[in-house]
Write a protein that holds these residues in place. Sequence first.
Motif, PDB file in Angstrom:
ATOM      1  N   GLY A 347       0.796  -1.230   0.000  1.00 24.62           N
ATOM      2  CA  GLY A 347       0.000   0.000   0.000  1.00 24.62           C
ATOM      3  C   GLY A 347       0.824   1.274   0.000  1.00 24.62           C
ATOM      4  O   GLY A 347       0.304   2.358   0.279  1.00 24.62           O
ATOM      5  N   GLU A 349       2.898   4.331  -1.777  1.00 20.27           N
ATOM      6  CA  GLU A 349       2.779   5.004  -3.080  1.00 20.27           C
ATOM      7  C   GLU A 349       4.113   4.991  -3.837  1.00 20.27           C
ATOM      8  O   GLU A 349       5.166   5.310  -3.281  1.00 20.27           O
ATOM      9  CB  GLU A 349       2.316   6.451  -2.873  1.00 20.27           C
ATOM     10  CG  GLU A 349       2.047   7.111  -4.209  1.00 20.27           C
ATOM     11  CD  GLU A 349       1.566   8.553  -4.085  1.00 20.27           C
ATOM     12  OE1 GLU A 349       1.267   9.001  -2.960  1.00 20.27           O
ATOM     13  OE2 GLU A 349       1.492   9.227  -5.136  1.00 20.27           O
ATOM     14  N   LEU A 377       0.129   1.959  -6.101  1.00 16.96           N
ATOM     15  CA  LEU A 377       0.582   1.520  -4.784  1.00 16.96           C
ATOM     16  C   LEU A 377       1.245   0.144  -4.871  1.00 16.96           C
ATOM     17  O   LEU A 377       0.909  -0.653  -5.754  1.00 16.96           O
ATOM     18  CB  LEU A 377      -0.610   1.427  -3.822  1.00 16.96           C
ATOM     19  CG  LEU A 377      -1.522   2.643  -3.707  1.00 16.96           C
ATOM     20  CD1 LEU A 377      -2.659   2.356  -2.732  1.00 16.96           C
ATOM     21  CD2 LEU A 377      -0.723   3.875  -3.250  1.00 16.96           C
ATOM     22  N   TRP A 409       9.765   4.257  -3.634  1.00 18.42           N
ATOM     23  CA  TRP A 409       8.726   4.299  -2.609  1.00 18.42           C
ATOM     24  C   TRP A 409       9.437   4.001  -1.306  1.00 18.42           C
ATOM     25  O   TRP A 409      10.619   3.627  -1.325  1.00 18.42           O
ATOM     26  CB  TRP A 409       7.595   3.291  -2.911  1.00 18.42           C
ATOM     27  CG  TRP A 409       8.024   1.856  -2.863  1.00 18.42           C
ATOM     28  CD1 TRP A 409       8.035   1.031  -1.781  1.00 18.42           C
ATOM     29  CD2 TRP A 409       8.530   1.075  -3.967  1.00 18.42           C
ATOM     30  NE1 TRP A 409       8.511  -0.204  -2.129  1.00 18.42           N
ATOM     31  CE2 TRP A 409       8.814  -0.214  -3.462  1.00 18.42           C
ATOM     32  CE3 TRP A 409       8.762   1.326  -5.328  1.00 18.42           C
ATOM     33  CZ2 TRP A 409       9.325  -1.236  -4.260  1.00 18.42           C
ATOM     34  CZ3 TRP A 409       9.261   0.298  -6.115  1.00 18.42           C
ATOM     35  CH2 TRP A 409       9.537  -0.953  -5.584  1.00 18.42           C
TER      36      TRP A 409
END
Length: 422
Positions: A347, A349, A377, A409
């Motif tokens: 989850g 980004e 995500l 990320w």
Amino acid sequence: MKILVIGQGGREHALVWKLAQCEGVEKVYCAPGNAGTAIDGENVNIQADDLGRLMSFAKHNEIDLTVVGPEAPLVAGITDEFRAHGLKIFGPSKAAARLEGSKSFCKEIMKKAGVPTAAYKTFKRFEEVEAYLESQDDGPLVVKADGLAAGKGVYVCRNHAQVLAAAELMLKRDLYGVAGRTIVIEECMDGPEVSILCIVDGDVIIPLETAQDHKRAHDGDRGPNTGGMGAYSPAPLVTEEIMDQIIRQILVPTVHTMRVEGNPFSGVLYAGLMLTKNGPKVLEYNVRFGDPEAQPVFMRLKSDLAQVLSLAASGRLCELESLEWDDRPTVCVVMAAEGYPEDYKKGLEISGLSEADDVPGAKVFHAGTTAKDMKVLTAGGRVLGVTAIGDNLAEAKANAYAAAEKISWQGSWYRTDISDKA
Ligand code: AMP
Ligand code: GLY
């Protein structure tokens, strides 16, 4: 032509991307897909093991060809069900998929075919393992769960104590459930590993260009085993002479024996090999494209993949003359989640995806990703397969890493030595 690809990893994104470029292909669906397959194709919210809904989707949407990515639906018999309902599907039957789904079946076929592989014995009871080891000198052996264990279930043991510990986990503690209630114990071999993949339909075998996977997590092949942290194509280790040997001594007798034994093989035959000092020997067979090998291999394929898979699915592969390849090498760098191959967060980004795709020769294949509110995500351990082509291997590598550097990320990481083996 309308195509349905089943699966949700990097291999499936590469399939969707390649198939969507083929002549006469109007639409490529992917079930369930990822954020990347949603861009190059159209996602369908059906899981890869939901046979009933996949079949009804294929019927209602007049799908001309279904291509199965992962092994689990093949081993569960998806192709038999589709064919029984008149639907064209690329992949082996349930009986033939046992080459990957059961190590003991695979070993029996190789024995009948006279294919070079490690000597082995099959066990169902722990006491039999103890008795067998007592009759043998102490030394290295490999213990394998018979069934599918999601890439786990293989223990390379240095001595008998480790063999007993591995056998206990499977036969007494039921670590892999039914997949580990039969085990194979085999001779430990030594040498570099290569994968050879070919497209087969009963008796025609068309080898694909070679690729080399990097299975360990960290640079220099250190760290735990993973699904694959990167790959490059071609693999120079496989000379023409070795390839010839592999075809004659391994692929042809295996495919022939499958047919003679009443399980004709159709689909992808993936031979995991060890180049020992006594010649190439089979470690295992898989019955699907490799992941991440598919990403660099499809980037080099010039032939019409939709036509090739369609001919194979119809038993007409003999009509294909040969495959055409881009001579330039390709490199795929897998970007992974912090903690992979152990526990990791999902989850998070991802940023920099479009900047990465702008790097010359690069294409970002998604693996564990999902799209939400216009954002991409993370949704898995292996998140992306950043793949690039170049005039030579150094350039392909530089392009792939230039693209990977644009992406990040929280906790993202990758190996920095993909293709150095070449
Ligand atoms: P497999 O899933 O059977 O390919 O096994 C996973 C990994 O374990 C292989 O990629 C090899 O590195 C190692 N391995 C499997 N079988 C053997 C063997 N007989 N001798 C040495 N290493 C092996
Ligand atoms: N890259 C290894 C596999 O697909 O099994």
